[in-house]
Enzyme design. Structure first.
Site, PDB file in Angstrom:
ATOM      1  N   LYS A  94       0.813  -1.220   0.000  1.00  0.00           N
ATOM      2  CA  LYS A  94       0.000   0.000   0.000  1.00  0.00           C
ATOM      3  C   LYS A  94       0.847   1.272   0.000  1.00  0.00           C
ATOM      4  CE  LYS A  94      -4.416  -1.601   0.977  1.00  0.00           C
ATOM      5  NZ  LYS A  94      -4.331  -2.814   1.835  1.00  0.00           N
ATOM      6  N   GLU A 116      -9.469   6.442   3.772  1.00  0.00           N
ATOM      7  CA  GLU A 116     -10.242   5.409   4.445  1.00  0.00           C
ATOM      8  C   GLU A 116      -9.285   4.258   4.716  1.00  0.00           C
ATOM      9  OE1 GLU A 116      -9.849   5.614   1.251  1.00  0.00           O
ATOM     10  OE2 GLU A 116      -9.299   3.538   0.780  1.00  0.00           O
ATOM     11  N   SER A 382       1.676  -9.755  -0.673  1.00  0.00           N
ATOM     12  CA  SER A 382       1.321  -8.330  -0.590  1.00  0.00           C
ATOM     13  C   SER A 382       1.677  -7.677   0.745  1.00  0.00           C
ATOM     14  CB  SER A 382      -0.169  -8.151  -0.868  1.00  0.00           C
ATOM     15  OG  SER A 382      -0.943  -8.969  -0.010  1.00  0.00           O
TER      16      SER A 382
HETATM   17  C1  LIG Z   1      -5.177  -3.936   1.564  1.00  0.00           C
HETATM   18  C2  LIG Z   1      -4.437  -5.167   1.368  1.00  0.00           C
HETATM   19  C3  LIG Z   1      -4.789  -6.070   0.338  1.00  0.00           C
HETATM   20  C4  LIG Z   1      -5.977  -5.876  -0.557  1.00  0.00           C
HETATM   21  O1  LIG Z   1      -5.952  -4.727  -1.342  1.00  0.00           O
HETATM   22  P1  LIG Z   1      -5.677  -4.762  -2.908  1.00  0.00           P
HETATM   23  O2  LIG Z   1      -6.023  -3.394  -3.346  1.00  0.00           O
HETATM   24  O3  LIG Z   1      -6.563  -5.801  -3.497  1.00  0.00           O
HETATM   25  O4  LIG Z   1      -4.256  -5.090  -3.109  1.00  0.00           O
HETATM   26  C5  LIG Z   1      -4.008  -7.184   0.173  1.00  0.00           C
HETATM   27  N1  LIG Z   1      -2.951  -7.446   0.971  1.00  0.00           N
HETATM   28  C6  LIG Z   1      -2.598  -6.616   1.973  1.00  0.00           C
HETATM   29  C7  LIG Z   1      -1.425  -6.964   2.818  1.00  0.00           C
HETATM   30  C8  LIG Z   1      -3.325  -5.453   2.203  1.00  0.00           C
HETATM   31  O5  LIG Z   1      -2.957  -4.640   3.188  1.00  0.00           O
END
Ligand SMILES: *Cc1c(COP(=O)(O)O)cnc(C)c1O
Length: 400
Positions: A94, A116, A382
């Site tokens: 993010k 948000e 992610s």
């Molecule tokens: C917010 C988040 C997601 C989901 O958001 P996307 O916009 O689909 O990437 C996935 N993994 C983590 C670690 C997050 O913080």
């Protein structure tokens, strides 16, 4: 794979029939200003250099592409590589978007940003960017999410942000977005809204994709260096859809299988999930046209996922477009499957994934098993799981 090289979105923010700009009149000038500024800065060398410098020296990019040898051996199929977004500053992808947008806000002469947050990750990332470039910051967060992610609430406050509780509706992400949009309508002259994923009114889906595309650009170079060829398969979890698009977009013209993994929650039949493609239909929600979990009257349904970051009723419009083109396949992993993958990666590799990313790991295990040993999978890790450790302990009935 997409053969057509038609650029999406079009000038009005449409990805085929999806996307667009469904907002109150009062927000149109702000979105137009944002679109114009972004268009200019995208081509501006100084802005891009500044952003590159922060990517390298602040976020910690490029993030490694790690060959997960132990997991690969355990599964006994395709080679599994992890794109380590969990190693980014603040612990998830993010920050790539948040740093881009806070820098953009500063260039636009704004003095304040709002955002948000669901899992708290985007709130922390935005508060971090605001502290870095010197902007006032206010984060909206649903009451339930604040409880689930109390550590992140404290982190945001440490970073100097004001965290405002949203006790209305389902008290999760969608209600926080409503509040943020309301704030933006009132304070649009000096405030920029840092939207956290590839969703909402144009130009957000395209702009956030661009800021996240660094993931795929790096991964492509890294896999070519490591293996001398492109991967056979890419896998990522899909909340709003930014980490997945960020990885996938660098490979869209190649013949590669791509799989987006949504939150299956307690199962599709239970109604307690956030699998928009498995259980949703076309609708307009929070600024754009997309797949939406709704009842027959168009009321938005409540969602459930063990991971706050995947717990959202709609999905980025570009995902719908790419699904129609058969460029990306979508599936889901349930809470239980994600929790198993959370344990599996921790034990085999010494890497505790975010519960969101654990959904992608769960699907990776299923897919890798059926592929030959010379095949290659890249899965986007992610985020890291530190934020979820307390929640997982609670689910397991362990008191800490
Ligand atoms: C917010 C988040 C997601 C989901 O958001 P996307 O916009 O689909 O990437 C996935 N993994 C983590 C670690 C997050 O913080």
């Amino acid at each position: 794979m997409i053969k057509k090289t038609k650029k999406v979105p079009d000038s009005r923010g449409h990805f085929g029939r999806y996307g667009g700009r469904f907002v109150p009149e009062t927000l149109i000038p702000a979105l137009a200003e944002l679109e114009e500024t972004y268009k200019k800065l995208k081509k501006d060398k100084t802005f891009q250099q500044e952003l590159d410098l922060l990517r390298n020296n602040y976020i910690g990019r490029p993030t490694p592409l790690y060959f997960a040898k132990n997991l690969t051996e355990r599964v006994g199929g395709a080679k599994i590589y992890l794109k380590r977004e969990d190693l980014c500053h603040t612990g998830a992808h993010k920050i790539n978007n948040a740093i881009g947008q806070t820098l953009l806000a500063k260039k636009m002469g704004k003095t304040r940003v709002i955002a948000e947050t669901g899992a708290g990750q985007h709130g922390v990332a935005t508060a971090t960017g605001a502290a870095l470039v010197g902007l006032e910051c206010e984060i909206y967060m649903g009451t339930d999410d604040m409880k689930r992610q109390s550590l992140n609430v404290f982190r945001m406050r440490l970073l100097g942000a004001k965290v405002t509780e949203v006790p209305t509706g389902s008290r999760t992400l969608k209600d926080a977005i409503n509040e943020a949009l309301r704030d933006w309508t009132t304070n649009v002259r000096h405030t920029h809204y840092v939207l956290g994923t590839v969703f909402g009114p144009h130009p957000y889906p395209a702009m956030v994709r661009d800021f996240q595309s660094v993931i795929g650009t790096e991964a492509r170079k890294q896999i070519l260096r490591a293996e001398g060829k492109l991967p056979d398969c890419l896998i990522a979890c899909v909340g709003g859809g930014s980490n997945s698009i960020g990885l996938f977009c660098a490979f869209l013209k190649d013949k590669i299988k791509m799989i987006g993994v949504e939150a299956g929650g307690l199962g599709i039949e239970s109604g307690k999930h956030a699998a928009r493609f498995a259980g949703g239909s076309l609708g307009v929600f929070q600024g754009c046209m997309s797949y939406l979990l709704q009842d027959g009257d168009g009321n938005v349904l409540g969602t459930h996922s063990v991971s706050a970051g995947l717990d959202y009723a709609s999905i980025g419009p570009e995902h719908c477009y790419l699904k129609d083109l058969k460029a990306i396949e979508y599936t889901y992993a349930t809470d239980d499957e994600a929790l198993k993958a959370f344990d599996l990666l921790s034990r085999t590799e010494g890497i505790t994934p975010a519960l969101e990313s654990a959904h992608a790991i769960a699907e990776t295990v299923n897919v890798a098993e059926k592929m030959p040993v010379d095949a290659i999978i890249i899965v986007n890790l992610s985020g890291r799981g530190d934020k979820d450790v307390m929640e997982v302990a609670r689910i397991k009935g362990i008191e800490l």
